[in-house]
Design a protein around this motif. Sequence first.
Motif, PDB file in Angstrom:
ATOM      1  N   ASN A  74       0.349  16.823  -0.012  1.00  0.00           N
ATOM      2  CA  ASN A  74      -0.252  15.573  -0.597  1.00  0.00           C
ATOM      3  C   ASN A  74      -0.594  15.652  -2.067  1.00  0.00           C
ATOM      4  OD1 ASN A  74      -0.203  13.959   1.818  1.00  0.00           O
ATOM      5  ND2 ASN A  74      -2.304  14.942   2.289  1.00  0.00           N
ATOM      6  N   ILE A  75      -0.149  14.770  -3.175  1.00  0.00           N
ATOM      7  CA  ILE A  75      -0.524  14.730  -4.255  1.00  0.00           C
ATOM      8  C   ILE A  75      -0.850  13.653  -4.680  1.00  0.00           C
ATOM      9  CG2 ILE A  75       1.907  14.319  -4.890  1.00  0.00           C
ATOM     10  CD1 ILE A  75       1.597  15.753  -7.599  1.00  0.00           C
ATOM     11  N   PRO A 126       0.802  -1.193   0.040  1.00  0.00           N
ATOM     12  CA  PRO A 126       0.242  -0.044   0.050  1.00  0.00           C
ATOM     13  C   PRO A 126       0.792   1.320  -0.113  1.00  0.00           C
ATOM     14  CG  PRO A 126      -0.908  -1.634   1.613  1.00  0.00           C
ATOM     15  CD  PRO A 126       0.467  -2.028   1.067  1.00  0.00           C
ATOM     16  N   ILE A 127       0.328   2.343  -0.368  1.00  0.00           N
ATOM     17  CA  ILE A 127       0.990   3.720  -0.597  1.00  0.00           C
ATOM     18  C   ILE A 127       0.836   4.441   0.641  1.00  0.00           C
ATOM     19  CG2 ILE A 127       1.085   6.057  -1.420  1.00  0.00           C
ATOM     20  CD1 ILE A 127       0.383   4.514  -4.163  1.00  0.00           C
ATOM     21  N   GLN A 128       1.710   4.671   1.562  1.00  0.00           N
ATOM     22  CA  GLN A 128       1.387   5.168   2.719  1.00  0.00           C
ATOM     23  C   GLN A 128       1.485   6.900   2.540  1.00  0.00           C
ATOM     24  OE1 GLN A 128       0.606   3.770   5.459  1.00  0.00           O
ATOM     25  NE2 GLN A 128       1.105   1.726   4.784  1.00  0.00           N
ATOM     26  N   GLN A 129       2.286   7.347   1.744  1.00  0.00           N
ATOM     27  CA  GLN A 129       2.583   8.873   1.325  1.00  0.00           C
ATOM     28  C   GLN A 129       2.826   9.143   0.106  1.00  0.00           C
ATOM     29  OE1 GLN A 129       2.267  11.592   3.550  1.00  0.00           O
ATOM     30  NE2 GLN A 129       1.779  10.277   5.484  1.00  0.00           N
ATOM     31  N   CYS A 130       2.433  10.081  -0.461  1.00  0.00           N
ATOM     32  CA  CYS A 130       2.810  10.616  -1.613  1.00  0.00           C
ATOM     33  C   CYS A 130       2.873  12.147  -1.824  1.00  0.00           C
ATOM     34  CB  CYS A 130       1.914  10.235  -2.860  1.00  0.00           C
ATOM     35  SG  CYS A 130       2.667  10.610  -4.483  1.00  0.00           S
ATOM     36  N   LEU A 131       3.794  12.816  -1.647  1.00  0.00           N
ATOM     37  CA  LEU A 131       3.825  13.961  -1.215  1.00  0.00           C
ATOM     38  C   LEU A 131       4.963  14.895  -2.444  1.00  0.00           C
ATOM     39  CD1 LEU A 131       5.098  13.811   2.382  1.00  0.00           C
ATOM     40  CD2 LEU A 131       2.875  14.288   1.633  1.00  0.00           C
ATOM     41  N   VAL A 132       4.808  16.047  -2.659  1.00  0.00           N
ATOM     42  CA  VAL A 132       5.451  16.949  -3.400  1.00  0.00           C
ATOM     43  C   VAL A 132       5.749  18.236  -2.872  1.00  0.00           C
ATOM     44  CG1 VAL A 132       3.517  18.105  -4.468  1.00  0.00           C
ATOM     45  CG2 VAL A 132       5.886  17.742  -5.963  1.00  0.00           C
ATOM     46  N   GLN A 133       6.757  19.032  -2.917  1.00  0.00           N
ATOM     47  CA  GLN A 133       7.063  20.206  -2.293  1.00  0.00           C
ATOM     48  C   GLN A 133       5.907  21.164  -2.670  1.00  0.00           C
ATOM     49  OE1 GLN A 133      11.443  20.378  -2.227  1.00  0.00           O
ATOM     50  NE2 GLN A 133      11.288  20.700   0.086  1.00  0.00           N
ATOM     51  N   LEU A 175       9.807  15.331  -4.707  1.00  0.00           N
ATOM     52  CA  LEU A 175       8.447  14.178  -4.856  1.00  0.00           C
ATOM     53  C   LEU A 175       8.831  13.109  -4.206  1.00  0.00           C
ATOM     54  CD1 LEU A 175       6.273  13.795  -7.897  1.00  0.00           C
ATOM     55  CD2 LEU A 175       6.939  11.889  -6.442  1.00  0.00           C
ATOM     56  N   VAL A 176       7.961  12.790  -3.204  1.00  0.00           N
ATOM     57  CA  VAL A 176       8.269  11.595  -2.214  1.00  0.00           C
ATOM     58  C   VAL A 176       7.135  10.427  -2.523  1.00  0.00           C
ATOM     59  CG1 VAL A 176       8.729  10.684   0.001  1.00  0.00           C
ATOM     60  CG2 VAL A 176      10.028  12.946  -0.626  1.00  0.00           C
ATOM     61  N   LEU A 177       7.880   9.375  -2.754  1.00  0.00           N
ATOM     62  CA  LEU A 177       6.640   8.153  -2.802  1.00  0.00           C
ATOM     63  C   LEU A 177       6.956   7.191  -1.707  1.00  0.00           C
ATOM     64  CD1 LEU A 177       4.225   6.716  -3.912  1.00  0.00           C
ATOM     65  CD2 LEU A 177       5.629   5.538  -5.456  1.00  0.00           C
ATOM     66  N   ALA A 178       6.092   6.890  -0.706  1.00  0.00           N
ATOM     67  CA  ALA A 178       6.413   5.805   0.368  1.00  0.00           C
ATOM     68  C   ALA A 178       5.352   4.829   0.335  1.00  0.00           C
ATOM     69  CB  ALA A 178       6.626   6.460   1.768  1.00  0.00           C
ATOM     70  N   ARG A 179       5.894   3.536   0.258  1.00  0.00           N
ATOM     71  CA  ARG A 179       4.920   2.456   0.465  1.00  0.00           C
ATOM     72  C   ARG A 179       5.432   1.440   1.445  1.00  0.00           C
ATOM     73  NH1 ARG A 179       2.758   1.730  -5.700  1.00  0.00           N
ATOM     74  NH2 ARG A 179       1.289   0.548  -4.419  1.00  0.00           N
ATOM     75  N   CYS A 227      12.445   8.792  -3.626  1.00  0.00           N
ATOM     76  CA  CYS A 227      12.538  10.452  -3.865  1.00  0.00           C
ATOM     77  C   CYS A 227      13.165  10.914  -4.839  1.00  0.00           C
ATOM     78  CB  CYS A 227      13.388  10.774  -2.396  1.00  0.00           C
ATOM     79  SG  CYS A 227      13.626  12.659  -2.116  1.00  0.00           S
ATOM     80  N   PHE A 228      12.359  11.975  -5.467  1.00  0.00           N
ATOM     81  CA  PHE A 228      12.903  12.322  -6.942  1.00  0.00           C
ATOM     82  C   PHE A 228      13.151  13.977  -6.869  1.00  0.00           C
ATOM     83  CE2 PHE A 228       9.946   8.828  -7.305  1.00  0.00           C
ATOM     84  CZ  PHE A 228      10.695   7.999  -8.213  1.00  0.00           C
ATOM     85  N   LEU A 229      14.378  14.390  -7.009  1.00  0.00           N
ATOM     86  CA  LEU A 229      14.662  16.049  -6.876  1.00  0.00           C
ATOM     87  C   LEU A 229      14.423  16.340  -8.542  1.00  0.00           C
ATOM     88  CD1 LEU A 229      15.935  18.412  -5.751  1.00  0.00           C
ATOM     89  CD2 LEU A 229      18.190  17.609  -6.203  1.00  0.00           C
ATOM     90  N   LEU A 230      13.678  17.270  -8.336  1.00  0.00           N
ATOM     91  CA  LEU A 230      12.982  17.571  -9.745  1.00  0.00           C
ATOM     92  C   LEU A 230      13.519  19.390 -10.126  1.00  0.00           C
ATOM     93  CD1 LEU A 230       9.288  16.555  -9.420  1.00  0.00           C
ATOM     94  CD2 LEU A 230      11.278  15.195  -9.950  1.00  0.00           C
ATOM     95  N   ASP A 231      13.760  19.459 -11.338  1.00  0.00           N
ATOM     96  CA  ASP A 231      14.136  20.854 -11.667  1.00  0.00           C
ATOM     97  C   ASP A 231      13.064  21.207 -12.766  1.00  0.00           C
ATOM     98  OD1 ASP A 231      14.913  23.249 -12.840  1.00  0.00           O
ATOM     99  OD2 ASP A 231      16.923  22.684 -13.169  1.00  0.00           O
TER     100      ASP A 231
END
Length: 206
Positions: free
Chosen positions: A115-116, A44-51, A62-66, A77-81
């Motif tokens: 949350n996203i 299960p997805i526990q968290q899906c977050l973005v700044q 952007l962070v996805l935690a399962r 964790c993905f660092l986005l430009d």
Amino acid sequence: MPANLAQRRAKKAAHRKAVLQERRKHQVDGASKAERIRRAAATPIQQCLVQEELFETGMGVLVLARGVSTNRVAMGCFLLDVYCLGIKDVMFRSLNATEFQYFIATMAATSPLVNIDPSDARKLLRDLVLWAESIGFSPHRKFVAVEPLFGDVHCDASTATFQFGRDGKPLYVAGPADSPAQVRLRLKHLRERLDDDGFHYIVPAS
């Protein structure tokens, strides 16, 4: 056989053995990491977050935690430009609840995380990769390995749209870790790809 020659041969053999063992270790680690991601993608997805200020500042995570519970999660964790370079960095970690909360708090100190929807998050990543590749920047080498953590989350379920660049053009902002050589190379690349009036940039005066 002279003793010194035997010693040299034994030393070379030991070195070859050590190199082979190191190669096998990396192969096993790589396989186990792919397997951990595959297994985590079924939990299960526990968290899906973005700044929250990602598109205002141009840079963010952007962070996805399962996981089967919040006690331990597999985190991507993905660092986005979103202004120019696309997916700059990617990380995959297995964290306990305390470690995960500390990581989130550290990221939130720069800009709040919100949350996203996972489908929007995956679409954001894929759209950003396509856009950055269109101006010649490939995603971080770990992206292909870690992105499958989204599992059965489908981009098609998302109706979100994203506008990359700034004021209709790519904006390259040199980071503190960018060497002068990297800055020159990226500016050269952008000029060759887009011409001088096809992008903006902010770099140190030096």
